[in-house]
Design a protein around this motif. Sequence first.
Motif, PDB file in Angstrom:
ATOM      1  N   ARG A   1      -8.474 -18.813  -7.141  1.00 43.84           N
ATOM      2  CA  ARG A   1      -8.630 -18.921  -5.633  1.00 43.84           C
ATOM      3  C   ARG A   1      -7.117 -18.284  -5.382  1.00 43.84           C
ATOM      4  O   ARG A   1      -6.008 -18.597  -5.694  1.00 43.84           O
ATOM      5  CB  ARG A   1      -8.495 -20.316  -5.215  1.00 43.84           C
ATOM      6  N   ARG A   2      -7.255 -17.260  -4.515  1.00 39.34           N
ATOM      7  CA  ARG A   2      -6.110 -16.722  -3.887  1.00 39.34           C
ATOM      8  C   ARG A   2      -5.763 -17.177  -2.345  1.00 39.34           C
ATOM      9  O   ARG A   2      -6.755 -16.692  -1.594  1.00 39.34           O
ATOM     10  CB  ARG A   2      -6.150 -15.093  -4.238  1.00 39.34           C
ATOM     11  N   CYS A   3      -4.749 -17.128  -1.809  1.00 37.26           N
ATOM     12  CA  CYS A   3      -4.397 -17.340  -0.465  1.00 37.26           C
ATOM     13  C   CYS A   3      -3.289 -16.206  -0.135  1.00 37.26           C
ATOM     14  O   CYS A   3      -2.415 -15.921  -0.714  1.00 37.26           O
ATOM     15  CB  CYS A   3      -3.673 -18.528  -0.161  1.00 37.26           C
ATOM     16  N   VAL A   4      -3.715 -15.775   1.043  1.00 37.63           N
ATOM     17  CA  VAL A   4      -2.763 -14.719   1.598  1.00 37.63           C
ATOM     18  C   VAL A   4      -1.785 -15.339   2.391  1.00 37.63           C
ATOM     19  O   VAL A   4      -1.889 -16.428   3.259  1.00 37.63           O
ATOM     20  CB  VAL A   4      -3.965 -13.592   2.588  1.00 37.63           C
ATOM     21  N   SER A   5      -0.734 -14.587   2.285  1.00 38.54           N
ATOM     22  CA  SER A   5       0.521 -15.108   3.221  1.00 38.54           C
ATOM     23  C   SER A   5       0.427 -15.330   4.720  1.00 38.54           C
ATOM     24  O   SER A   5      -0.494 -14.426   5.388  1.00 38.54           O
ATOM     25  CB  SER A   5       1.685 -14.022   3.060  1.00 38.54           C
ATOM     26  N   ARG A   6       0.838 -16.238   5.313  1.00 34.81           N
ATOM     27  CA  ARG A   6       0.848 -16.273   6.608  1.00 34.81           C
ATOM     28  C   ARG A   6       1.900 -15.588   7.490  1.00 34.81           C
ATOM     29  O   ARG A   6       1.601 -15.762   8.883  1.00 34.81           O
ATOM     30  CB  ARG A   6       0.999 -17.923   7.234  1.00 34.81           C
ATOM     31  N   GLU A   7       2.546 -15.257   6.903  1.00 33.86           N
ATOM     32  CA  GLU A   7       3.678 -14.210   7.771  1.00 33.86           C
ATOM     33  C   GLU A   7       3.205 -12.816   8.204  1.00 33.86           C
ATOM     34  O   GLU A   7       3.079 -11.938   7.090  1.00 33.86           O
ATOM     35  CB  GLU A   7       5.077 -14.365   6.751  1.00 33.86           C
ATOM     36  N   ILE A   8       3.002 -12.521   9.281  1.00 30.93           N
ATOM     37  CA  ILE A   8       2.344 -11.370   9.850  1.00 30.93           C
ATOM     38  C   ILE A   8       3.116 -10.217   9.410  1.00 30.93           C
ATOM     39  O   ILE A   8       2.651  -9.030   9.236  1.00 30.93           O
ATOM     40  CB  ILE A   8       1.815 -11.323  11.327  1.00 30.93           C
ATOM     41  N   GLY A   9       4.576 -10.531   9.605  1.00 34.03           N
ATOM     42  CA  GLY A   9       5.612  -9.313   9.190  1.00 34.03           C
ATOM     43  C   GLY A   9       5.323  -8.866   8.051  1.00 34.03           C
ATOM     44  O   GLY A   9       5.097  -7.509   7.529  1.00 34.03           O
ATOM     45  N   LYS A  10       5.341  -9.731   6.843  1.00 33.66           N
ATOM     46  CA  LYS A  10       5.131  -9.268   5.581  1.00 33.66           C
ATOM     47  C   LYS A  10       3.757  -8.803   5.276  1.00 33.66           C
ATOM     48  O   LYS A  10       3.684  -7.839   4.467  1.00 33.66           O
ATOM     49  CB  LYS A  10       5.583 -10.609   4.766  1.00 33.66           C
ATOM     50  N   TYR A  11       2.805  -9.318   6.052  1.00 31.99           N
ATOM     51  CA  TYR A  11       1.671  -8.648   5.845  1.00 31.99           C
ATOM     52  C   TYR A  11       1.444  -7.298   6.316  1.00 31.99           C
ATOM     53  O   TYR A  11       0.940  -6.420   5.448  1.00 31.99           O
ATOM     54  CB  TYR A  11       0.600  -9.513   6.469  1.00 31.99           C
ATOM     55  N   MET A  12       1.839  -7.007   7.368  1.00 31.83           N
ATOM     56  CA  MET A  12       1.747  -5.499   7.805  1.00 31.83           C
ATOM     57  C   MET A  12       2.603  -4.568   7.012  1.00 31.83           C
ATOM     58  O   MET A  12       2.384  -3.542   6.940  1.00 31.83           O
ATOM     59  CB  MET A  12       2.365  -5.439   9.309  1.00 31.83           C
ATOM     60  N   LYS A  13       3.476  -5.107   6.439  1.00 32.35           N
ATOM     61  CA  LYS A  13       4.323  -4.146   5.306  1.00 32.35           C
ATOM     62  C   LYS A  13       3.710  -4.186   3.993  1.00 32.35           C
ATOM     63  O   LYS A  13       4.452  -3.596   2.943  1.00 32.35           O
ATOM     64  CB  LYS A  13       5.912  -4.985   5.360  1.00 32.35           C
ATOM     65  N   GLY A  14       2.621  -4.784   3.732  1.00 32.18           N
ATOM     66  CA  GLY A  14       1.741  -4.798   2.615  1.00 32.18           C
ATOM     67  C   GLY A  14       2.211  -5.770   1.544  1.00 32.18           C
ATOM     68  O   GLY A  14       1.730  -5.818   0.446  1.00 32.18           O
ATOM     69  N   GLU A  15       2.753  -6.951   1.970  1.00 29.01           N
ATOM     70  CA  GLU A  15       3.084  -7.904   1.078  1.00 29.01           C
ATOM     71  C   GLU A  15       1.964  -9.191   1.490  1.00 29.01           C
ATOM     72  O   GLU A  15       2.128  -9.978   2.169  1.00 29.01           O
ATOM     73  CB  GLU A  15       4.620  -8.722   1.269  1.00 29.01           C
ATOM     74  N   PHE A  16       0.985  -8.982   0.607  1.00 29.46           N
ATOM     75  CA  PHE A  16      -0.084  -9.804   0.874  1.00 29.46           C
ATOM     76  C   PHE A  16      -0.119 -11.330   0.200  1.00 29.46           C
ATOM     77  O   PHE A  16      -0.540 -12.350   1.020  1.00 29.46           O
ATOM     78  CB  PHE A  16      -1.419  -9.280   0.640  1.00 29.46           C
ATOM     79  N   LEU A  17       0.152 -11.320  -1.006  1.00 24.18           N
ATOM     80  CA  LEU A  17      -0.228 -12.639  -1.673  1.00 24.18           C
ATOM     81  C   LEU A  17       0.766 -13.898  -1.521  1.00 24.18           C
ATOM     82  O   LEU A  17       2.086 -13.508  -1.242  1.00 24.18           O
ATOM     83  CB  LEU A  17      -0.274 -12.517  -3.091  1.00 24.18           C
ATOM     84  N   SER A  18       0.334 -15.033  -1.264  1.00 23.26           N
ATOM     85  CA  SER A  18       0.969 -16.438  -0.945  1.00 23.26           C
ATOM     86  C   SER A  18       1.051 -17.095  -2.232  1.00 23.26           C
ATOM     87  O   SER A  18       1.896 -17.459  -2.674  1.00 23.26           O
ATOM     88  CB  SER A  18       0.507 -16.953   0.336  1.00 23.26           C
ATOM     89  N   SER A  19      -0.243 -17.160  -2.773  1.00 26.05           N
ATOM     90  CA  SER A  19      -0.584 -18.168  -3.939  1.00 26.05           C
ATOM     91  C   SER A  19      -1.563 -17.792  -4.413  1.00 26.05           C
ATOM     92  O   SER A  19      -2.621 -17.221  -3.941  1.00 26.05           O
ATOM     93  CB  SER A  19      -0.502 -19.627  -3.534  1.00 26.05           C
ATOM     94  N   GLU A  20      -1.666 -18.294  -5.769  1.00 28.43           N
ATOM     95  CA  GLU A  20      -2.836 -17.976  -6.688  1.00 28.43           C
ATOM     96  C   GLU A  20      -3.076 -19.149  -7.638  1.00 28.43           C
ATOM     97  O   GLU A  20      -1.966 -19.652  -8.137  1.00 28.43           O
ATOM     98  CB  GLU A  20      -2.753 -16.492  -7.688  1.00 28.43           C
ATOM     99  N   GLU A  21      -4.305 -19.761  -7.699  1.00 32.70           N
ATOM    100  CA  GLU A  21      -4.440 -21.062  -8.697  1.00 32.70           C
ATOM    101  C   GLU A  21      -5.639 -20.707  -9.538  1.00 32.70           C
ATOM    102  O   GLU A  21      -6.614 -20.110  -8.984  1.00 32.70           O
ATOM    103  CB  GLU A  21      -4.845 -21.969  -7.485  1.00 32.70           C
TER     104      GLU A  21
END
Length: 421
Positions: free
Chosen positions: A323-343
């Motif tokens: 299970r992978r969760c994407v970052s909630r930080e829209i600024g990082k997301y728009m810069k291509g920093e997607f992953l928040s956590s993986e389990e």
Amino acid sequence: MIFALIASRVLSCFFFTIMGGQGWSLLAHIFWPNRGGMKNKIGIYVHIPFCMAKCRYCDFFSIPVARGSVDESGYASALISQLESELDIFPIEGREVGSIYFGGGTPSMLSPDFFRSMLDGLAEKFHIVPEAEISCEVNPATAEAAWFSELRSAGINRVSIGVQSFNERNLKILGRIHTPLDAMRAIAQAQDAGFSNLSTDIIYSIPGTSMADLEEDLRLLMMFFPAHVSAYCLNVEEGTQLQKKVLSGELKLPSEEEQLKQMRMISRMLRRVGWNRYEISNYAKPEMESRHNVNYWEYGEYLGLGPSAASFLMGVKNSFGVRRCVSREIGKYMKGEFLSSEESIHKKQGALEFMFMGLRMTRGIELSRFCEIFGGSVDDFYSETLSSLADRGLILRDEKRIALTDRGIEISDQIFSEFAM
């Protein structure tokens, strides 16, 4: 205007009341031929975090913005970039997709061209089956007749309209930006645009709402005969505006007994006119269940795109599931920093999740599917718990399935906790 909208639906209401399930089965076969299941297909969820105002009860990730201010092409590019990064990790390119769901936030703030662009991008990477269910959530305050028509042309074939209530007072308590008339108009316009597969959300257990208020909401809703109804009990989530008002004493929630009475009224009224309860909070006309959500409840695989979205895939990275969760930080997301956590999900945890999700459905879990996924019978994992639940009349079991009884559904949270003990 309100009376005109309701009157225009009275004849169809009469027809389907007389025809019952046969009428809807007929339409389902005409407009939705070959509505196959999701077996071996994946679902795709696309999160649209933008909204015009945060509802008081909402704890989903959302960003209040002015209408028309969203960089749609930039956000679509970020979503496709995330998709490509996921495909670099997981061998799912070319898989069959049985459902796509655009949720939020408020997806209906965006133009039909955004959805067309996204569907084209997804079609380049996956095989979207011809009968795929492709849904979009709609806030009644943001949609117009032309938008619905263009949305359907863009490839969306199902809309979920957030009515919540037709009561002005209730809408203010919930912090909704639409009016009762907006909700009626949106349903009528969506149906007129050809959306026969239309879902509506209703919230009950709103502070100060009487049984008569709820009954009026349901009667107004039934005049439009949507194919699907989601009826959710109002939950007070941590950090929401609603929680602050409840803790301060400004709002008082109904008692558990009152909540149960309201849930029973909803079930009784909807079942009486042909909506089948197929999940704890969801009702549908024959063959019109939400295939995307059924995939979740049947422990299917799914890919999540957008800030805060989650993915679940089995048999990857040398594990039972990931299970992978994407970052909630829209600024990082728009810069291509997607992953928040993986389990990594192990079989024991997976079996527990399978029971939690599957028993939410009134048809329950399929015993052969449990064996297929986990390599053993459900009794190998939960024999004592199942025996106890059966002795108390909370589950029904035959050679193929295990399901909650009506009483079991009413205390489902308690039952789910017993599996985790």
